[in-house]
Design a protein around this motif. Structure first.
Motif, PDB file in Angstrom:
ATOM      1  N   TYR A 199      10.743 -18.351 -47.284  1.00 14.89           N
ATOM      2  CA  TYR A 199       9.930 -19.494 -48.872  1.00 14.89           C
ATOM      3  C   TYR A 199       8.261 -19.520 -48.093  1.00 14.89           C
ATOM      4  CZ  TYR A 199      10.943 -22.029 -44.099  1.00 14.89           C
ATOM      5  OH  TYR A 199      11.276 -22.362 -42.495  1.00 14.89           O
ATOM      6  N   ALA A 200       7.583 -19.978 -48.710  1.00  8.27           N
ATOM      7  CA  ALA A 200       6.110 -20.265 -48.246  1.00  8.27           C
ATOM      8  C   ALA A 200       5.825 -20.827 -47.842  1.00  8.27           C
ATOM      9  CB  ALA A 200       5.081 -21.178 -49.572  1.00  8.27           C
ATOM     10  N   ASP A 201       4.943 -20.769 -46.243  1.00 14.44           N
ATOM     11  CA  ASP A 201       5.235 -21.898 -45.075  1.00 14.44           C
ATOM     12  C   ASP A 201       4.854 -22.855 -45.572  1.00 14.44           C
ATOM     13  OD1 ASP A 201       2.280 -20.597 -46.561  1.00 14.44           O
ATOM     14  OD2 ASP A 201       2.252 -19.191 -44.406  1.00 14.44           O
ATOM     15  N   ASP A 202       4.341 -23.121 -46.672  1.00 15.70           N
ATOM     16  CA  ASP A 202       4.219 -24.308 -46.804  1.00 15.70           C
ATOM     17  C   ASP A 202       4.780 -25.030 -47.482  1.00 15.70           C
ATOM     18  OD1 ASP A 202       3.849 -23.720 -49.438  1.00 15.70           O
ATOM     19  OD2 ASP A 202       2.297 -23.585 -49.807  1.00 15.70           O
ATOM     20  N   LEU A 203       6.111 -24.920 -47.302  1.00 15.99           N
ATOM     21  CA  LEU A 203       6.742 -25.561 -47.218  1.00 15.99           C
ATOM     22  C   LEU A 203       7.556 -25.356 -46.528  1.00 15.99           C
ATOM     23  CD1 LEU A 203       8.876 -24.167 -51.056  1.00 15.99           C
ATOM     24  CD2 LEU A 203       7.975 -26.087 -50.943  1.00 15.99           C
ATOM     25  N   THR A 204       7.523 -25.472 -45.219  1.00 16.22           N
ATOM     26  CA  THR A 204       8.469 -25.613 -44.155  1.00 16.22           C
ATOM     27  C   THR A 204       8.858 -26.752 -43.811  1.00 16.22           C
ATOM     28  OG1 THR A 204       6.840 -23.809 -43.236  1.00 16.22           O
ATOM     29  CG2 THR A 204       8.278 -25.701 -41.966  1.00 16.22           C
ATOM     30  N   GLU A 205       8.004 -28.557 -44.241  1.00 12.93           N
ATOM     31  CA  GLU A 205       8.291 -29.859 -43.894  1.00 12.93           C
ATOM     32  C   GLU A 205       9.767 -29.897 -45.070  1.00 12.93           C
ATOM     33  OE1 GLU A 205       5.565 -32.201 -43.523  1.00 12.93           O
ATOM     34  OE2 GLU A 205       4.409 -31.107 -41.873  1.00 12.93           O
ATOM     35  N   ARG A 206       9.479 -28.972 -46.259  1.00 11.65           N
ATOM     36  CA  ARG A 206      10.621 -29.823 -47.020  1.00 11.65           C
ATOM     37  C   ARG A 206      11.185 -29.310 -46.579  1.00 11.65           C
ATOM     38  NH1 ARG A 206       7.656 -29.535 -53.082  1.00 11.65           N
ATOM     39  NH2 ARG A 206       9.610 -31.044 -53.776  1.00 11.65           N
ATOM     40  N   LEU A 207      11.712 -28.516 -46.626  1.00  9.59           N
ATOM     41  CA  LEU A 207      13.152 -27.649 -46.096  1.00  9.59           C
ATOM     42  C   LEU A 207      14.031 -27.379 -44.521  1.00  9.59           C
ATOM     43  CD1 LEU A 207      11.751 -24.485 -48.179  1.00  9.59           C
ATOM     44  CD2 LEU A 207      14.029 -26.188 -48.267  1.00  9.59           C
ATOM     45  N   MET A 208      12.834 -28.726 -44.026  1.00 10.46           N
ATOM     46  CA  MET A 208      13.512 -27.942 -42.293  1.00 10.46           C
ATOM     47  C   MET A 208      15.516 -28.367 -42.480  1.00 10.46           C
ATOM     48  SD  MET A 208      11.094 -28.695 -40.044  1.00 10.46           S
ATOM     49  CE  MET A 208      11.813 -29.643 -39.000  1.00 10.46           C
ATOM     50  N   ALA A 209      15.985 -29.349 -43.511  1.00  4.71           N
ATOM     51  CA  ALA A 209      16.935 -28.864 -43.474  1.00  4.71           C
ATOM     52  C   ALA A 209      18.180 -27.431 -43.167  1.00  4.71           C
ATOM     53  CB  ALA A 209      18.297 -30.041 -44.527  1.00  4.71           C
ATOM     54  N   ALA A 210      17.254 -27.124 -44.306  1.00  2.00           N
ATOM     55  CA  ALA A 210      17.940 -25.926 -45.014  1.00  2.00           C
ATOM     56  C   ALA A 210      17.565 -24.957 -43.778  1.00  2.00           C
ATOM     57  CB  ALA A 210      17.334 -25.129 -46.022  1.00  2.00           C
ATOM     58  N   GLN A 211      16.495 -25.079 -42.959  1.00  3.29           N
ATOM     59  CA  GLN A 211      15.642 -24.204 -41.958  1.00  3.29           C
ATOM     60  C   GLN A 211      17.089 -24.250 -40.193  1.00  3.29           C
ATOM     61  OE1 GLN A 211      11.848 -23.687 -40.403  1.00  3.29           O
ATOM     62  NE2 GLN A 211      11.537 -25.741 -41.687  1.00  3.29           N
ATOM     63  N   ALA A 212      17.625 -25.118 -40.574  1.00  2.54           N
ATOM     64  CA  ALA A 212      18.379 -25.381 -39.272  1.00  2.54           C
ATOM     65  C   ALA A 212      20.033 -24.848 -39.963  1.00  2.54           C
ATOM     66  CB  ALA A 212      18.767 -26.844 -39.003  1.00  2.54           C
ATOM     67  N   ALA A 213      20.051 -24.599 -41.095  1.00  7.22           N
ATOM     68  CA  ALA A 213      21.210 -23.697 -41.049  1.00  7.22           C
ATOM     69  C   ALA A 213      21.477 -22.610 -42.157  1.00  7.22           C
ATOM     70  CB  ALA A 213      22.402 -24.651 -42.945  1.00  7.22           C
ATOM     71  N   TYR A 214      20.244 -22.267 -42.125  1.00  8.14           N
ATOM     72  CA  TYR A 214      20.138 -20.219 -42.014  1.00  8.14           C
ATOM     73  C   TYR A 214      19.458 -19.750 -41.592  1.00  8.14           C
ATOM     74  CZ  TYR A 214      22.983 -22.970 -46.107  1.00  8.14           C
ATOM     75  OH  TYR A 214      23.545 -23.341 -46.926  1.00  8.14           O
ATOM     76  N   HIS A 215      19.465 -18.271 -41.278  1.00  5.92           N
ATOM     77  CA  HIS A 215      18.074 -17.822 -41.055  1.00  5.92           C
ATOM     78  C   HIS A 215      16.873 -17.543 -42.065  1.00  5.92           C
ATOM     79  CE1 HIS A 215      20.933 -15.647 -38.580  1.00  5.92           C
ATOM     80  NE2 HIS A 215      22.222 -14.886 -39.024  1.00  5.92           N
ATOM     81  N   ALA A 216      15.749 -18.565 -41.978  1.00  4.22           N
ATOM     82  CA  ALA A 216      14.570 -19.344 -42.190  1.00  4.22           C
ATOM     83  C   ALA A 216      13.529 -18.409 -41.877  1.00  4.22           C
ATOM     84  CB  ALA A 216      14.481 -20.417 -41.740  1.00  4.22           C
TER      85      ALA A 216
END
Length: 887
Positions: free
Chosen positions: A188-205
């Motif tokens: 995902y675009a690096d400016d979306l990081t905060e919106r995808l915090m939960a997804a980052q923890a669950a997948y190889h982000a």
């Protein structure tokens, strides 16, 4: 090695090889660099330290830079897949660096120093193609999130099969869709990081530069990749969809370089096309894996009778994404029904399916230039196997051929002639890589046969020459050997060197401590002949291989369609076998909100039981007039099993599969929610009760009148009265607001009193029988409420100490003696029954004061000291005080 390390190393004096390594590493600093040197991939500096720890291999050193030892470790080329798999599983990315020129070409252009090397591929969790790195029964999706303004979309592709899809996605649905896809890697675009915090923890982000997701450039990138002027022929794509799909393609181009995979035409999917199943529900129901992460014990494992890898992946996808279109569901069921009616045909094609290799993944590797002779053979055998299966179905005369069977069989056998062309070209024993040669069958090409005969004859001549020289010199240990420096040469031990040095026919080449090496004019001429023939034979084999792979490229679309058709037939065959083996039945789908299950069973639990203790089947009759069931009963009586089995039946039915029941009539479900079992989320700082409330909130806020909701023991994670209040309020909300089909299990027997107020609520209980002080769980559901919870009996079965059991039983008797009962409890709680009037608060406070006076009178009372007259007089006083207080 970080940027600071590279800067400091670049300023040091380096060997040519190390200078080359540093130049390549500088471009791939965030990855581990596999640097090919001979038969090993080597890693240096910090890469070596990380890899040695991750792989459990020895960390050594290779030279120094300014008195600093260079850390090094390496893995054999032939064993690379196993090491790569372990690194990828731990979240690492690996850049593969290979020689970019052959020694011959390098010498011809006057090159000096080490052979040129370049990164040929970057391996990440979502860009795998090798069978050794992949799960054959599951897709390996790379997922990209695109955004334009506030709108989101998600694209996903499996590089190993070529599947490529995109779907619009609401902000709150990201986790649900990612859970459905079981994403191997998320970008995902690096400016979306905060919106995808939960997804980052669950997948190889892997956050990427936002420029990769520019939707205007994305359209151009996609058109260029597919070689079209416009994407209109593929469908309609919104800017967020283009952003997601374009970002995914850009990432593949950055990681795969000049070996881009074959991707099918980009397909747009609708969110409404599939039953919504959120991440918590998937986990609770253990659809494709258990809570421990194992496939064994899941719903998928219990119903999977597929015979091919592609069929297993398709079944996995169908279980993960049940349909909501009744016509499509009926089409799947009809195909399975056609095969079920022909057990003989079903057995025949089952045997054929077993012999079909993985067409999709072989095609993908060949199309991207990474395929070898084995992939080519797998492809040919798969195409011929598809034709055998199609022919068996088309030639069946026992039952009328359905249009869908005819369509799939036509697609499956269409490219079979390519298999007829490829298979005769390949030998029996095939190398992994084409450049190794020796894979074209003898007799396929006369020119190749001549070259191979010349090569093999030269080898026999060398063996004869060795025997001749050994006899001529009297040195029986004389050998003709080969190495990359001297080529073919005569090798004798040092103590025999003098014999050959005095013979003018032997030309001295090299002397070492152990051996002396020579050549002869005759050997040099023979070497040229051998080298030329061998090289020309390999070159010709590569030409023939290229011709065959080009033919595959030209028919790749047909092959992909054949592979998908074969997978559809395999899933239908699997469904028929499952139905026959375990007595599953075809469900009836409707457009209303019916949910009528007769003699339903839990597909996983049933298979775990023995014939001596069969599964107890149960009905579930939800209708528009009675769509809310309140289920009571003790622990271990089977409530959770009953709840899950009905959810499983709904999923199987809408996936187009047969179900474990005598009869199933189901109105199409748009969303399925299940809150069964307790868990916490320590990583996010959420307690068990908080997780329960978050999941319950999602159910109450998102379920519709077309949904199916499964709830088990809501409110148990907090104080008794709080829990009862929450469960009560949730039950009312589901009845009055959501109006969805609901199975609500609880230990709060007080909730049964709501049947009077909620007209669509029905009360059911798990049946229990008491026998000689023991309890027997009947695992049957019947109308009515459970009269006891039997918690102490369950505690006894669990092995609590006898003293604890006896004490608990005594306390239960005391508490039950003081209990007001479920009906009275409802009347005691105005909060649940009706709004509390303000004047009632005054009444309550005065009552408390008067009751205190009564308490004082009773406390001072000494019954043994009273005469009969005094006792009677005191009784009148107490009665008067009671009447005055209004209690």
């Amino acid at each position: 090695m970080n940027a600071l390390d590279i800067t400091s190393v670049k300023q040091a004096k380096l060997t040519p090889m190390m200078a080359q390594y540093i130049a390549v590493k500088e471009q791939y600093q965030e990855m581990l660099l596999f640097y090919r040197m001979g038969d090993f991939y080597e890693m240096f500096f910090h890469d070596a330290e990380v890899a040695s720890q991750a792989l459990g291999i020895a960390l050594t050193h290779r030279g120094k830079i300014e008195d600093r030892e260079i850390a090094m470790c390496g893995v054999p080329v032939h064993a690379m897949d196993g090491y790569l798999a372990r690194l990828i599983q731990k979240g690492h990315k690996v850049a593969i660096c290979e020689q970019s020129e052959t020694p011959e070409i390098f010498k011809k252009r006057g090159g000096k120093g080490p052979l040129p090397r370049d990164v040929v591929r970057v391996v990440t969790p979502g860009t795998l193609q090798e069978d050794g790195l992949l799960n054959a029964h599951q897709h390996n999706f790379l997922v990209a999130v695109g955004r334009v303004s506030a709108d989101l979309a998600i694209a996903w592709a499996d590089m190993s099969t070529g599947d490529f899809y995109v779907q619009p996605c609401a902000d709150g649905d990201v986790d649900t869709l990612l859970a459905r896809l079981q994403a191997a890697e998320l970008i995902y675009a690096d400016d979306l990081t905060e919106r995808l915090m939960a997804a980052q923890a669950a997948y190889h982000a892997s956050p990427q530069p936002s420029a990769l997701f520019d939707h205007k450039k994305a359209a151009e990138r996609l058109c260029e990749f597919y070689g079209v002027a416009t994407l209109q022929g593929f469908g309609q794509f919104t800017p967020p969809m283009l952003s997601a799909a374009g970002g995914l393609l850009a990432y593949l181009q950055r990681t795969q370089l000049n070996q881009m995979p074959r991707l099918t035409s980009l397909s747009s999917l609708s969110k409404q096309a599939f039953m919504d199943i959120d991440a918590a529900t998937r986990k609770s129901l253990e659809l494709t894996q258990t809570l421990s992460g194992e496939r064994s014990g899941s719903l998928l494992q219990a119903i999977d009778c597929t015979r091919t890898a592609a069929g297993a992946r398709l079944l996995h996808g169908r279980i993960s994404a049940p349909l909501t279109d009744r016509q499509q569901i009926e089409q799947r069921l009809g195909l399975a029904n056609w095969l079920l009616d022909q057990p003989g045909l079903c057995q025949t094609i089952s045997d054929h399916f077993r012999q079909v290799p993985d067409l999709d993944r072989s095609l993908s590797r060949i199309a991207s230039g990474r395929g070898g002779p084995r992939d080519l053979k797998n492809l040919a055998e798969g195409l011929l196997g598809a034709r055998r299966i199609a022919s068996a179905c088309l030639s069946s005369e026992q039952i009328e051929l359905s249009p869908e069977v005819a369509r799939l069989c036509t697609l499956a056998e269409a490219p079979a002639s390519l298999g007829d062309r490829i298979l005769p070209a390949l030998g029996e024993e095939l190398p992994l890589l084409a450049r190794e040669g020796g894979f074209i069958r003898s007799g396929y090409d006369s020119q190749l046969d001549n070259l191979q005969q010349m090569r093999d004859e030269s080898r026999r001549l060398i063996a004869a020459l060795q025997a001749k020289y050994a006899e001529q010199t009297g040195v029986s240990s004389l050998k003709i050997k080969y190495n990359n420096v001297l080529g073919y040469h005569i090798d004798v031990r040092a103590n025999h060197g003098e014999k050959l040095l005095g013979d003018e026919n032997f030309i001295h080449r090299q002397t070492t401590a152990q051996a002396v090496r020579f050549t002869t004019t005759e050997l040099s001429e023979l070497e040229k002949q051998l080298s030329t023939a061998a090289d020309r034979a390999v070159a010709l084999e590569l030409e023939l291989f290229a011709e065959l792979t080009d033919a595959v490229h030209r028919q790749s679309g047909q092959i992909a369609e054949a592979a998908h058709a074969l997978a559809c037939l395999d899933v239908a065959h699997s469904t028929a076998r499952l139905a026959e083996r375990h007595h599953y039945t075809r469900p009836f789908l409707r457009d209303d909100t019916t949910f009528q299950i007769e003699a339903g069973r839990h597909p996983v639990v049933e298979q775990m039981l023995t014939t001596s203790s069969p599964f107890i089947a149960n009905d579930c009759q939800l209708s528009e007039q009675a769509n809310l069931w309140l289920l009571t009963g003790p622990n271990m009586a089977g409530k959770s099993t009953y709840l899950r089995q009905n959810a499983h039946i709904a999923i199987l039915a809408q996936a187009g599969l047969y179900v474990p029941a005598e009869r199933a009539e189901i109105g199409i479900i748009d969303k399925l929610f299940s809150r069964v079992g307790a868990s916490d989320d320590l990583a996010r700082g959420q307690s068990t009760f908080m997780v329960e409330m978050v999941e319950t909130a999602a159910i109450l806020n998102q379920s519709t009148d077309k949904s199916l909701v499964i709830l088990d023991e809501i409110g148990r994670g907090t104080a008794t009265w709080d829990g009862l209040a929450i469960a009560w309020a949730c039950l009312e909300h589901l009845h009055n607001k959501n109006k969805c089909r609901t199975l609500f299990a609880t230990h709060y027997h007080e909730l049964t009193s709501l049947q009077v107020q909620l007209d669509r609520l029905r009360i059911y209980a798990m049946q229990v029988k008491e026998w000689k002080g023991e309890i027997i769980f009947l695992h049957q559901v019947a109308a009515g409420a459970a009269d006891k919870s039997y918690g102490v009996h369950v505690a006894k079965l669990a092995g609590l100490p006898t003293a604890v059991i006896q004490r608990a039983a005594g306390l239960v008797r005391q508490l039950e003696a003081q209990s007001f009962g479920a009906t009275n409890t409802a009347n005691m709680l105005p909060l649940f029954d009706r709004p509390v009037a303000e004047d009632s608060l005054v009444s309550d406070s005065s009552s408390v004061a008067v009751s205190a006076e009564l308490d004082d009178m009773l406390t001072a009372l000494e019954p043994d000291a009273l005469s009969p007259r005094e006792a009677l007089s005191l009784l009148y006083e107490l009665k008067a005080e009671h009447d005055k207080s209004g209690i």
